[in-house]
Design a protein around this motif. Structure first.
Motif, mmCIF file in Angstrom:
data_model
loop_
_atom_site.group_PDB
_atom_site.id
_atom_site.type_symbol
_atom_site.label_atom_id
_atom_site.label_comp_id
_atom_site.label_asym_id
_atom_site.label_seq_id
_atom_site.Cartn_x
_atom_site.Cartn_y
_atom_site.Cartn_z
ATOM 1 N N GLY A 105 -3.965 9.987 6.459
ATOM 2 C CA GLY A 105 -5.113 9.083 6.380
ATOM 3 C C GLY A 105 -5.251 8.428 5.026
ATOM 4 O O GLY A 105 -6.139 7.608 4.813
ATOM 5 N N GLU A 106 -4.356 8.794 4.082
ATOM 6 C CA GLU A 106 -4.484 8.233 2.733
ATOM 7 C C GLU A 106 -3.266 7.378 2.368
ATOM 8 O O GLU A 106 -2.241 7.405 3.037
ATOM 9 C CB GLU A 106 -4.624 9.369 1.716
ATOM 10 C CG GLU A 106 -5.916 10.140 1.846
ATOM 11 C CD GLU A 106 -6.026 11.315 0.873
ATOM 12 O OE1 GLU A 106 -7.114 11.872 0.803
ATOM 13 O OE2 GLU A 106 -5.020 11.672 0.203
ATOM 14 N N THR A 107 -3.409 6.638 1.255
ATOM 15 C CA THR A 107 -2.336 5.806 0.718
ATOM 16 C C THR A 107 -2.014 6.295 -0.688
ATOM 17 O O THR A 107 -2.917 6.675 -1.435
ATOM 18 C CB THR A 107 -2.794 4.333 0.668
ATOM 19 O OG1 THR A 107 -3.131 3.920 2.000
ATOM 20 C CG2 THR A 107 -1.702 3.421 0.139
ATOM 21 N N THR A 108 -0.735 6.293 -1.056
ATOM 22 C CA THR A 108 -0.386 6.745 -2.405
ATOM 23 C C THR A 108 -0.959 5.783 -3.438
ATOM 24 O O THR A 108 -1.091 4.589 -3.162
ATOM 25 C CB THR A 108 1.145 6.821 -2.593
ATOM 26 O OG1 THR A 108 1.714 5.571 -2.201
ATOM 27 C CG2 THR A 108 1.747 7.928 -1.765
ATOM 28 N N PRO A 109 -1.300 6.283 -4.633
ATOM 29 C CA PRO A 109 -1.930 5.429 -5.650
ATOM 30 C C PRO A 109 -1.063 4.210 -6.023
ATOM 31 O O PRO A 109 -1.596 3.160 -6.362
ATOM 32 C CB PRO A 109 -2.077 6.367 -6.858
ATOM 33 C CG PRO A 109 -2.033 7.748 -6.298
ATOM 34 C CD PRO A 109 -1.189 7.689 -5.069
ATOM 35 N N ASP A 110 0.268 4.342 -5.924
ATOM 36 C CA ASP A 110 1.111 3.193 -6.267
ATOM 37 C C ASP A 110 1.208 2.175 -5.124
ATOM 38 O O ASP A 110 1.916 1.177 -5.228
ATOM 39 C CB ASP A 110 2.509 3.657 -6.690
ATOM 40 C CG ASP A 110 3.247 4.385 -5.568
ATOM 41 O OD1 ASP A 110 2.668 4.490 -4.455
ATOM 42 O OD2 ASP A 110 4.379 4.842 -5.781
ATOM 43 N N GLY A 111 0.491 2.458 -4.028
ATOM 44 C CA GLY A 111 0.471 1.489 -2.929
ATOM 45 C C GLY A 111 1.755 1.418 -2.132
ATOM 46 O O GLY A 111 1.970 0.471 -1.384
ATOM 47 N N LYS A 112 2.604 2.401 -2.288
ATOM 48 C CA LYS A 112 3.893 2.324 -1.587
ATOM 49 C C LYS A 112 3.832 2.931 -0.179
ATOM 50 O O LYS A 112 4.426 2.407 0.748
ATOM 51 C CB LYS A 112 4.958 3.080 -2.401
ATOM 52 C CG LYS A 112 5.857 2.164 -3.228
ATOM 53 C CD LYS A 112 6.974 2.972 -3.852
ATOM 54 C CE LYS A 112 8.147 2.120 -4.256
ATOM 55 N NZ LYS A 112 9.197 2.935 -4.885
#
Lengths: 609, 181
Positions: A105-112
């Motif tokens: 449900g989340e996205t990595t901080p670098d947006g990858k």
């Protein structure tokens, strides 16, 4: 410098003729080009199309493949339907959570990377599986998902994921240049109706030599019934559509197979697209339509180019377009309408809403689509497999067709078999086959239960293994899951309920709220806190939801509970506590208090231990 | 044989149901003829004295003290009745169930627009019962025999229900008493 957001949106809207009814396509393209449909993008679309913002926002929030917030460049959707969970989808999820350092449900901080669950992506026979952007990644073994992500992490450029993640293409057309997919067809048994070879035009030429009314009569004589699950006679549906008033008519093919455990349409679309398009053209001729739509589920986007190519080929051969096959005055063409991830859109009125660029909300019936369908015009919505049958019936005759199967259910049926068996995959069998024969065919050793027709169908046990697959006994749209002795039927029912809770469109209260209550009570029993009255509660609530819901989703969503109550009552009773045990309610004081204890930094004074 | 004993309490409620009980007006004189009151806000008796026949519970469980009281009622009452929508569904207090407790505390004690709390500390005095993670209807905490719906149930509903129970007949509420619009 790239184009501004306004410019991008303007061009996309123009591509669709600034047509509000194409809003779903517009939103899909915006999401693809800008990463998401955020608030400023909503403003742009609203301005160009001159519609209120809320119409766009409600659309975006409805579909699971549309997002109002940026997602990772690589979107990993782990399939969490029951067969996938049985094969360890949750292990894959925790492996990826660990590797990526994020939760589902989340996205990595670098947006990858983004990580999420998907309901059923149509690969239950190749579980556990995942959808990575548009790429199907079947048969994830221990460690392979992690390695895949590691490979992607090392790459700066995240293009052509298939070259990075896939080693071997699947069989048949899965290896086609325009498909290049790792999916396998797993065709275990090909029958004469759907999976046999056919020359392009073989059915269509015969149809065009008849009058449309004669074509409908031929289909009626074949006693063909809709393959989606409900089993409505196709000839009758076409007769109604043809007879309805309207200056235009539409033929819509429902290729939104979303019932968990169903994947036979994927195989048809991969191996027999021409049979389908031929059936649609015949249908168009029969009802008097010039436009055909294929509503293709978003999960199958990887097949789109291949299907477009097949359509182009048919246009080239004169099998689509103006004066089809030289038949003066019969024009017919087919457009592919992409879905955006919503199970409910497999319901025909919701599917029509979705084609019209609306939320996939079901519509009130009557009026039925045959009178008032797509854009208010007479419309026939038919399943992929049904339309394939049509082409074959015209080619080989209704007499030939109706001799196959059982009297009330003529022809063959494609079964998508998954779960605890040695040979999962697609089987084309004549209607009327016994469940026990199916088990022998797919090499299911000592099965305990089978889910026939997916979560909305029926869970049956040993007592029912002599029953037959057909519309009058055990009906199925194709899904058949096999469960071995070590499976917990209540656990499975709970997972199915989770699916319905997620997929309810929320329009009617019995379905939106009732399914949540059913699941809560079932989980209470699973947790060992059940009381005898809970069984009656489940039964009554389940029946109320079925009776009071507007569309097929709510009318079938309590089935996992109701059918296990019927077939596996002892599994419930074993877990029920004594009626006199009044202290026991399942209330967990410790967990109820733990947050407040953390926040205030002190222990309870009323309950000291 | 003494008269049947009745106890009442308000957990996380607004006392509206108790007000409604007082609305039986002069019939309260008949009521005290029929029953003895044990613990109740009406007579200000603070503790249950022993076994009780009928327990009327207003309000749901929002904090540990509510749970404690409800469990005591369950232990001592032969028949337990959830009175009113808060006891039955959680009611207005349960609106917070949509918001995680952590956020409720932040809004109430730390970040709310009208909050003055220079120390930035969430109150932890032992006099303030710990809140539960959400508001629970009574029957999710203990077994409850009957539910009397309404916000509040009207005086006539309460009167009818008590009398039916005391006379051992089945309760029949006319439509007017259970229609709320």
């Amino acid at each position: 410098m790239g184009a501004t957001r306004e410019e991008v949106v303007k061009v996309i809207c123009q591509d669709y003729g600034n047509d509000r009814s194409r809003l779903l396509d517009i939103a899909r393209d915006v999401r693809e080009q800008l990463g998401c449909v955020d608030s400023p993008a909503v403003d742009c679309i609203a301005e160009v199309l001159s519609i209120p913002r809320v119409e766009i926002e409600s659309l975006v929030s409805f579909y699971s493949f549309l997002y109002s917030e940026p997602q990772g460049q690589v979107q990993i959707r782990i399939c969490n339907d029951v067969p996938d969970m049985m094969k360890g989808a949750d292990r894959i999820a925790s492996e990826l959570e660990e590797e990526l350092g994020i939760q589902v449900g989340e996205t990595t901080p670098d947006g990858k990377f983004s990580l999420e669950y998907a309901s059923c992506i149509g690969l239950s026979d190749q579980a556990p599986s995942a959808l990575v952007n548009d790429l199907m990644v079947p048969r994830l073994g221990a460690g392979t998902a992690r390695r895949g992500v590691q490979i992607l992490k090392e790459r700066g450029e995240l293009k052509e994921l298939d070259k990075l993640l896939i080693r071997d293409y699947g069989d048949g057309n899965n290896a086609h240049d325009l498909v290049r997919s790792a999916c396998s067809n797993n065709i275990r048994k090909a029958g004469e109706v759907i999976l046999a070879e056919m020359r392009r035009g073989a059915g269509l030429e015969k149809a065009l030599a008849m009058s449309p009314v004669e074509v409908i009569r031929e289909i009626k004589t074949s006693r063909l019934r809709g393959r989606g699950g409900a089993g409505f006679p196709t000839g009758m549906k076409w007769e109604f559509t043809r007879a309805a008033d309207g200056d235009r008519r539409y033929l819509v093919c429902n290729a939104d197979e979303g019932e968990p455990g169903t994947f036979k349409d994927r195989v048809i679309l991969t191996e027999r697209p021409d049979l389908l398009f031929e059936g649609m053209t015949i249908g168009g001729y029969a009802i008097g339509a010039e436009d055909g739509l294929v509503y293709l589920r978003a999960e199958y986007a990887y097949l789109r180019e291949f299907l477009e190519h097949a359509l182009a080929k048919r246009r080239e051969l004169g099998l689509l377009g103006e004066n089809v096959c030289g038949k003066e005055g019969f024009h017919f063409d087919i457009r592919i309408q992409m879905g955006a991830g919503a199970y409910i859109c497999g319901e025909e009125t919701a599917l029509i809403s979705s084609c019209e660029g609306l939320r996939g909300d079901p519509k009130n019936r009557p009026p039925f689509p045959a009178q008032h369908g797509y854009l208010g015009k007479p419309t026939s919505v038919n399943n992929v497999e049904t339309l394939c049958c049509v082409a074959r019936i015209l080619q080989r005759g209704s007499g030939w067709f109706s001799a196959i199967g059982s009297p009330g259910s003529t022809g063959t049926k494609l079964l998508s078999i998954s779960g605890d068996c040695m040979r999962p995959g697609v089987y084309e069998v004549p209607f009327g086959i016994r469940l026990s024969e199916v088990f022998a065919m797919c090499d299911a050793q000592d099965p305990m239960a089978a889910q026939v027709g997916g979560p909305s169908g029926k869970m049956v046990g040993e007592a029912d293994f002599d029953r037959t697959i057909c519309f009058d006994d055990l009906a199925t749209g194709g899904s058949l899951m096999v469960f071995g002795r070590d499976r917990d039927v209540l656990e499975i029912a709970s997972q199915f309920m989770q699916f319905f809770v997620h997929e309810s469109c929320g329009y009617c209260t019995p379905c939106r709220v009732g399914n949540v209550l059913l699941k809560e009570r079932l989980d209470k029993i699973l947790g060992g806190h059940g009381q005898p009255t809970d069984l009656e509660y489940l039964q009554r609530l389940g029946e109320s939801i079925k009776m009071a819901s507007r569309c097929g989703l709510g009318q079938t969503s309590p089935n996992p509970v109701l059918s296990t109550l019927e077939s596996f009552r002892s599994a419930y009773e074993e877990r029920i506590r004594d009626a006199d045990d009044v202290e026991e309610s399942g209330f967990d004081l410790q967990s109820a208090l733990s947050t407040a204890q953390t926040l205030t930094g002190r222990k309870s004074v009323h309950f000291e231990d | 044989m003494g008269k049947p004993r009745v106890a009442t309490t308000s957990l996380c409620g607004c006392f509206g149901c108790h007000m409604s009980l007082l609305d039986i007006d002069e019939r309260i004189l008949s009521l005290v003829e029929l029953v003895d009151f044990d613990r109740s806000p009406i007579n200000d008796i603070k503790e249950l004295s022993g076994p009780v026949d009928i327990g009327l519970v207003e309000g749901g469980c929002a904090n540990e003290e509510n749970v404690k009281v409800l469990q005591e009622f369950r232990e001592h009452c032969r028949v337990l009745i959830s009175v009113g929508d808060c006891a039955i569904n959680g009611g207005i207090p349960a609106m917070r169930n949509m918001v995680p407790l952590r956020e409720c505390f932040r809004e109430a004690f730390l970040d709310g627009p009208t909050v003055v709390n220079p120390a930035g500390k969430i109150p932890d005095d032992e006099e303030i019962p710990l809140l539960l993670d959400r508001v629970y209807p009574c029957h999710e905490v203990v077994k409850v025999e009957y539910h009397l719906p309404g916000c509040p149930p009207s005086a006539d509903t309460l009167w009818e229900a008590l009398n039916a129970l005391l006379e051992g007949r089945s309760l029949e509420l006319p439509y007017e008493l259970i229609k709320y619009d």
